[in-house]
Design a protein around this motif. Structure first.
Motif, mmCIF file in Angstrom:
data_model
loop_
_atom_site.group_PDB
_atom_site.id
_atom_site.type_symbol
_atom_site.label_atom_id
_atom_site.label_comp_id
_atom_site.label_asym_id
_atom_site.label_seq_id
_atom_site.Cartn_x
_atom_site.Cartn_y
_atom_site.Cartn_z
ATOM 1 N N VAL A 199 -0.958 -0.433 10.116
ATOM 2 C CA VAL A 199 0.127 -1.409 10.264
ATOM 3 C C VAL A 199 1.294 -0.806 11.034
ATOM 4 O O VAL A 199 1.693 0.331 10.798
ATOM 5 C CB VAL A 199 0.625 -1.881 8.875
ATOM 6 N N SER A 200 1.871 -1.610 11.925
ATOM 7 C CA SER A 200 3.043 -1.186 12.694
ATOM 8 C C SER A 200 4.274 -1.153 11.797
ATOM 9 O O SER A 200 4.383 -1.899 10.816
ATOM 10 C CB SER A 200 3.290 -2.164 13.844
ATOM 11 N N GLY A 254 0.801 -1.209 0.000
ATOM 12 C CA GLY A 254 0.000 0.000 0.000
ATOM 13 C C GLY A 254 0.834 1.259 0.000
ATOM 14 O O GLY A 254 2.062 1.217 -0.030
ATOM 15 N N VAL A 255 0.120 2.387 0.049
ATOM 16 C CA VAL A 255 0.728 3.708 0.054
ATOM 17 C C VAL A 255 0.429 4.366 1.395
ATOM 18 O O VAL A 255 -0.723 4.397 1.840
ATOM 19 C CB VAL A 255 0.152 4.582 -1.081
ATOM 20 N N VAL A 256 1.462 4.908 2.038
ATOM 21 C CA VAL A 256 1.310 5.593 3.326
ATOM 22 C C VAL A 256 0.591 6.921 3.095
ATOM 23 O O VAL A 256 1.049 7.752 2.318
ATOM 24 C CB VAL A 256 2.681 5.854 3.983
ATOM 25 N N PHE A 257 -0.556 7.125 3.797
ATOM 26 C CA PHE A 257 -1.224 8.417 3.702
ATOM 27 C C PHE A 257 -1.332 9.135 5.040
ATOM 28 O O PHE A 257 -1.719 10.292 5.101
ATOM 29 C CB PHE A 257 -2.604 8.308 3.028
ATOM 30 N N PHE A 274 2.895 3.763 13.599
ATOM 31 C CA PHE A 274 1.867 2.965 12.932
ATOM 32 C C PHE A 274 1.420 3.755 11.710
ATOM 33 O O PHE A 274 1.254 4.978 11.774
ATOM 34 C CB PHE A 274 0.678 2.692 13.852
ATOM 35 N N TYR A 275 1.205 3.051 10.610
ATOM 36 C CA TYR A 275 0.941 3.687 9.327
ATOM 37 C C TYR A 275 -0.468 3.379 8.833
ATOM 38 O O TYR A 275 -0.926 2.241 8.920
ATOM 39 C CB TYR A 275 1.948 3.183 8.290
ATOM 40 N N ALA A 331 2.659 8.496 15.540
ATOM 41 C CA ALA A 331 3.978 8.326 16.155
ATOM 42 C C ALA A 331 4.051 7.069 17.016
ATOM 43 O O ALA A 331 5.109 6.468 17.190
ATOM 44 C CB ALA A 331 4.335 9.547 16.984
ATOM 45 N N GLU A 332 2.921 6.671 17.561
ATOM 46 C CA GLU A 332 2.804 5.413 18.310
ATOM 47 C C GLU A 332 1.380 4.925 18.140
ATOM 48 O O GLU A 332 0.545 5.614 17.551
ATOM 49 C CB GLU A 332 3.158 5.612 19.780
#
Length: 108
Positions: A70-71, A23-26, A54-55, A30-31
């Motif tokens: 996802v971590s 996937g793509v991080v959007f 976490f993303y 920070a935790e």
């Protein structure tokens, strides 16, 4: 608690270390910032640490498109895998440049 800088930037293309999706991080937390119910639903032997980024991902697998949380410990870079086909990418990003999606600029 020490805040850890994320390893993946917004627009980065990533894949899961264990499961067949990418996937793509959007967005990045920070935790851990999801619900306790979500966290406890993960089998204990697979449960990630809370004290890491976490993303939020526009994710895809061979069967579907969805949003994933996802971590960092479970992600690796995947720009070499090519573009991500999630239909919501065009809502957030302008283009794919140098293996990373570029966010749309806000309208003036």
């Amino acid at each position: 608690m020490k805040i850890v800088a994320p390893n993946f930037a917004l627009g980065a293309i990533v894949k899961h270390r264990l499961y067949d999706f990418r996937g793509v991080v959007f967005d990045v937390d920070a935790e851990f910032g999801n619900t306790e119910e979500w966290y406890q639903a993960i089998p204990e032997h697979l449960r990630p640490r809370r004290d890491q980024p976490f993303y939020h991902l526009l994710a895809e697998n061979p069967e579907s498109y969805y949003v994933a949380y996802v971590s960092e410990q479970n992600l690796v870079e995947d720009a070499a895998g090519g573009p991500v086909g999630h239909p919501k990418i065009a809502e957030l990003f302008d283009r794919l440049e140098d293996g990373r999606y570029v966010f749309k600029q806000p309208s003036a």
